[in-house]
Design an enzyme around this catalytic site. Sequence first.
Site, PDB file in Angstrom:
ATOM      1  N   ASP A  84      37.230  61.017  54.548  1.00 44.82           N
ATOM      2  CA  ASP A  84      37.064  60.066  53.448  1.00 44.82           C
ATOM      3  C   ASP A  84      36.629  58.703  53.997  1.00 44.82           C
ATOM      4  O   ASP A  84      37.226  58.182  54.928  1.00 44.82           O
ATOM      5  CB  ASP A  84      38.417  59.922  52.718  1.00 44.82           C
ATOM      6  CG  ASP A  84      38.304  59.100  51.451  1.00 44.82           C
ATOM      7  OD1 ASP A  84      39.282  58.413  51.115  1.00 44.82           O
ATOM      8  OD2 ASP A  84      37.219  59.122  50.826  1.00 44.82           O
ATOM      9  N   GLU A 136      27.425  57.234  50.025  1.00 48.52           N
ATOM     10  CA  GLU A 136      27.860  56.284  48.984  1.00 48.52           C
ATOM     11  C   GLU A 136      26.785  55.233  48.754  1.00 48.52           C
ATOM     12  O   GLU A 136      26.169  54.732  49.704  1.00 48.52           O
ATOM     13  CB  GLU A 136      29.170  55.590  49.380  1.00 48.52           C
ATOM     14  CG  GLU A 136      29.629  54.560  48.322  1.00 48.52           C
ATOM     15  CD  GLU A 136      31.026  54.013  48.560  1.00 48.52           C
ATOM     16  OE1 GLU A 136      31.890  54.744  49.083  1.00 48.52           O
ATOM     17  OE2 GLU A 136      31.240  52.836  48.226  1.00 48.52           O
ATOM     18  N   GLY A 179      42.865  51.825  44.332  1.00 47.15           N
ATOM     19  CA  GLY A 179      44.187  51.239  44.117  1.00 47.15           C
ATOM     20  C   GLY A 179      44.483  51.063  42.635  1.00 47.15           C
ATOM     21  O   GLY A 179      43.941  51.748  41.776  1.00 47.15           O
ATOM     22  N   GLY A 209      38.526  56.123  43.495  1.00 45.96           N
ATOM     23  CA  GLY A 209      39.460  55.297  42.732  1.00 45.96           C
ATOM     24  C   GLY A 209      39.974  56.018  41.509  1.00 45.96           C
ATOM     25  O   GLY A 209      40.064  55.448  40.426  1.00 45.96           O
ATOM     26  N   ASN A 230      38.358  61.458  43.467  1.00 45.42           N
ATOM     27  CA  ASN A 230      39.239  61.093  44.592  1.00 45.42           C
ATOM     28  C   ASN A 230      40.533  60.455  44.088  1.00 45.42           C
ATOM     29  O   ASN A 230      40.482  59.544  43.259  1.00 45.42           O
ATOM     30  CB  ASN A 230      38.541  60.070  45.484  1.00 45.42           C
ATOM     31  CG  ASN A 230      37.432  60.683  46.302  1.00 45.42           C
ATOM     32  OD1 ASN A 230      36.986  61.791  46.050  1.00 45.42           O
ATOM     33  ND2 ASN A 230      36.973  59.941  47.311  1.00 45.42           N
TER      34      ASN A 230
HETATM   35  O1  G3H Z   1      38.779  57.533  48.722  1.00 39.61           O
HETATM   36  C1  G3H Z   1      39.878  57.619  48.193  1.00 39.61           C
HETATM   37  C2  G3H Z   1      40.009  57.390  46.775  1.00 39.61           C
HETATM   38  O2  G3H Z   1      38.922  56.705  46.304  1.00 39.61           O
HETATM   39  C3  G3H Z   1      41.367  56.955  46.383  1.00 39.61           C
HETATM   40  O3  G3H Z   1      41.399  56.055  45.323  1.00 39.61           O
HETATM   41  O4  G3H Z   1      43.753  55.357  45.776  1.00 39.61           O
HETATM   42  O5  G3H Z   1      42.529  54.529  43.774  1.00 39.61           O
HETATM   43  O6  G3H Z   1      43.277  56.910  43.892  1.00 39.61           O
HETATM   44  P1  G3H Z   1      42.814  55.699  44.660  1.00 39.61           P
HETATM   45 ZN    ZN Z   2      37.454  56.024  47.948  1.00 43.59          ZN
END
Ligand code: G3H
Ligand code: ZN
Length: 288
Positions: A84, A136, A179, A209, A230
């Site tokens: 990731d 990305e 987050g 996110g 994700n």
């Molecule tokens: O790459 C990891 C994700 O984008 C996690 O996002 O912590 O907001 O669920 P999140």
């Molecule tokens: Zn991410």
Amino acid sequence: MLVNATAMLKAAEKGHYAVGAFNTNNLEWASAILDAAEELQSPVIIQCSAGAAKWQTSYKVVADLVKGLVEDKGITVPVALHLDHGTYEDVFKCIEAGFTSVMYDGSHEASFDINLEHTAELVKLAHSKGISIEAEVGGIGGTEDGITAKGELADPAQCKAIADLGVDFLACGIGNIHGIYPENWEGLSFDQLKAIKEAVGDLPLVLHGGTGIPVDQIQKAISLGICKINVNTDLQLVFAEAIRKYIEAGKDLDGKGYDPRKLLKGGREAITARTKELIEEFGSTGKG
Ligand code: G3H
Ligand code: ZN
């Protein structure tokens, strides 16, 4: 079984559902996610950031651990082990370590041309090893793994340029944030998503996110081409809450308990329960 993510995401794109990509932080985490996917017979992506790999010692330790769990738990659904938000260097390390999928996050590079150049090189490398690769475009705002970034909507023309390099799936900034979302968050930019989908055709798109996005927005994003979602913070929140509750309820022998398997059990079960809810929400139940 451990596979790359290409076929599962192509099927998701055709079937209009999304595959959950859940960040792992330790053995209990990976095991809990696998239990959820196996129970719901859903494909799943277990992903690891540089910080989480460092916490677990190395990408190789993570790869060997997840491979061993998949084998010894007798997991029958497709599982991809994915890097990731990898840097250019991380991608080489993860391919070496035995990951089946990688993300090269070129969105932080000094210029889009560098993102393009590195992505082109890493697509060839990954595909020569049978490994899927995510790129990305645009920035995902918020804080992840101690890195805070400003969000930036992905430019459809740049998405097409990256897609034309042969990436297997593409993360795009559409107002999503890593987050916890702020109270005044304006929601996902579906117009941007529509324009990006228009530009890239049937390339599976990735929503970073995933924590805290309302279900109706998740469903709409899936209908518009999001095939990988994700999630990290959400599982961290449920894990922490379960353990805190266990200790505050004095279930750890009123503060004298010390068996890590008892202390961690509730957290592990909370991860499995929440992962199952998300798999159901993303629509990949039974698609294993
Ligand atoms: O790459 C990891 C994700 O984008 C996690 O996002 O912590 O907001 O669920 P999140
Ligand atoms: Zn991410």
